[in-house]
Motif scaffolding. Sequence first.
Motif, PDB file in Angstrom:
ATOM      1  N   GLY A  14       0.830  -1.202   0.000  1.00  0.00           N
ATOM      2  CA  GLY A  14       0.000   0.000   0.000  1.00  0.00           C
ATOM      3  C   GLY A  14       0.859   1.245   0.000  1.00  0.00           C
ATOM      4  O   GLY A  14       2.021   1.254  -0.412  1.00  0.00           O
ATOM      5  N   LEU A  15       0.288   2.362   0.476  1.00  0.00           N
ATOM      6  CA  LEU A  15       0.987   3.638   0.492  1.00  0.00           C
ATOM      7  C   LEU A  15       1.997   3.654   1.637  1.00  0.00           C
ATOM      8  O   LEU A  15       1.678   3.336   2.770  1.00  0.00           O
ATOM      9  CB  LEU A  15       0.000   4.786   0.660  1.00  0.00           C
ATOM     10  CG  LEU A  15      -1.000   4.973  -0.475  1.00  0.00           C
ATOM     11  CD1 LEU A  15      -1.971   6.083  -0.151  1.00  0.00           C
ATOM     12  CD2 LEU A  15      -0.267   5.275  -1.771  1.00  0.00           C
ATOM     13  N   VAL A  16       3.202   4.046   1.300  1.00  0.00           N
ATOM     14  CA  VAL A  16       4.259   4.135   2.303  1.00  0.00           C
ATOM     15  C   VAL A  16       4.717   5.574   2.352  1.00  0.00           C
ATOM     16  O   VAL A  16       5.082   6.153   1.324  1.00  0.00           O
ATOM     17  CB  VAL A  16       5.437   3.204   1.953  1.00  0.00           C
ATOM     18  CG1 VAL A  16       6.531   3.336   2.975  1.00  0.00           C
ATOM     19  CG2 VAL A  16       4.962   1.778   1.839  1.00  0.00           C
ATOM     20  N   THR A  17       4.701   6.170   3.532  1.00  0.00           N
ATOM     21  CA  THR A  17       5.159   7.550   3.666  1.00  0.00           C
ATOM     22  C   THR A  17       6.637   7.541   3.996  1.00  0.00           C
ATOM     23  O   THR A  17       7.100   6.715   4.792  1.00  0.00           O
ATOM     24  CB  THR A  17       4.389   8.272   4.780  1.00  0.00           C
ATOM     25  OG1 THR A  17       4.581   7.561   5.993  1.00  0.00           O
ATOM     26  CG2 THR A  17       2.906   8.339   4.466  1.00  0.00           C
ATOM     27  N   PRO A  18       7.395   8.444   3.417  1.00  0.00           N
ATOM     28  CA  PRO A  18       8.820   8.497   3.741  1.00  0.00           C
ATOM     29  C   PRO A  18       9.008   9.004   5.170  1.00  0.00           C
ATOM     30  O   PRO A  18       8.147   9.702   5.699  1.00  0.00           O
ATOM     31  CB  PRO A  18       9.383   9.476   2.702  1.00  0.00           C
ATOM     32  CG  PRO A  18       8.225  10.308   2.299  1.00  0.00           C
ATOM     33  CD  PRO A  18       7.021   9.423   2.424  1.00  0.00           C
ATOM     34  N   PRO A  19      10.123   8.649   5.779  1.00  0.00           N
ATOM     35  CA  PRO A  19      10.339   9.116   7.155  1.00  0.00           C
ATOM     36  C   PRO A  19      10.487  10.631   7.190  1.00  0.00           C
ATOM     37  O   PRO A  19      11.010  11.243   6.265  1.00  0.00           O
ATOM     38  CB  PRO A  19      11.627   8.406   7.569  1.00  0.00           C
ATOM     39  CG  PRO A  19      12.290   8.014   6.307  1.00  0.00           C
ATOM     40  CD  PRO A  19      11.203   7.807   5.299  1.00  0.00           C
ATOM     41  N   ALA A  20       9.995  11.227   8.263  1.00  0.00           N
ATOM     42  CA  ALA A  20      10.050  12.677   8.409  1.00  0.00           C
ATOM     43  C   ALA A  20      11.477  13.101   8.730  1.00  0.00           C
ATOM     44  O   ALA A  20      12.208  12.405   9.439  1.00  0.00           O
ATOM     45  CB  ALA A  20       9.107  13.123   9.518  1.00  0.00           C
TER      46      ALA A  20
END
Length: 104
Positions: A14-20
């Motif tokens: 699914g959607l993976v957000t990059p680390p902040a």
Amino acid sequence: MFRPKLPVMPQPTGLVTPPAVVEPTAVIQQPPTATPVPAAVPARATVQLTPGAVVALVGGGTAVVLVVGAVLVSMLLAVAITGASVAVCALVIRSLINSEAKRR
């Protein structure tokens, strides 16, 4: 053959957000202007027992011990009476079964 198999970490689906990204910030400390004054500790109140209070404490403790003892003894007596009655019922049922078997 005897090597342990390590589990494989599953890939995220699914959607993976990059680390902040965390940006460092500067912390500036200023020296204290005055020394803090410790808070005054109130004196502990002393408990004074009068002879009447001592008699009341001893009487209350004795009453608690007697009540708890009476409850525990009554519970033990109830268990003993229940066990005896179950044993008598078992003997009666066994004798009824044995007498029924002898009649056949």
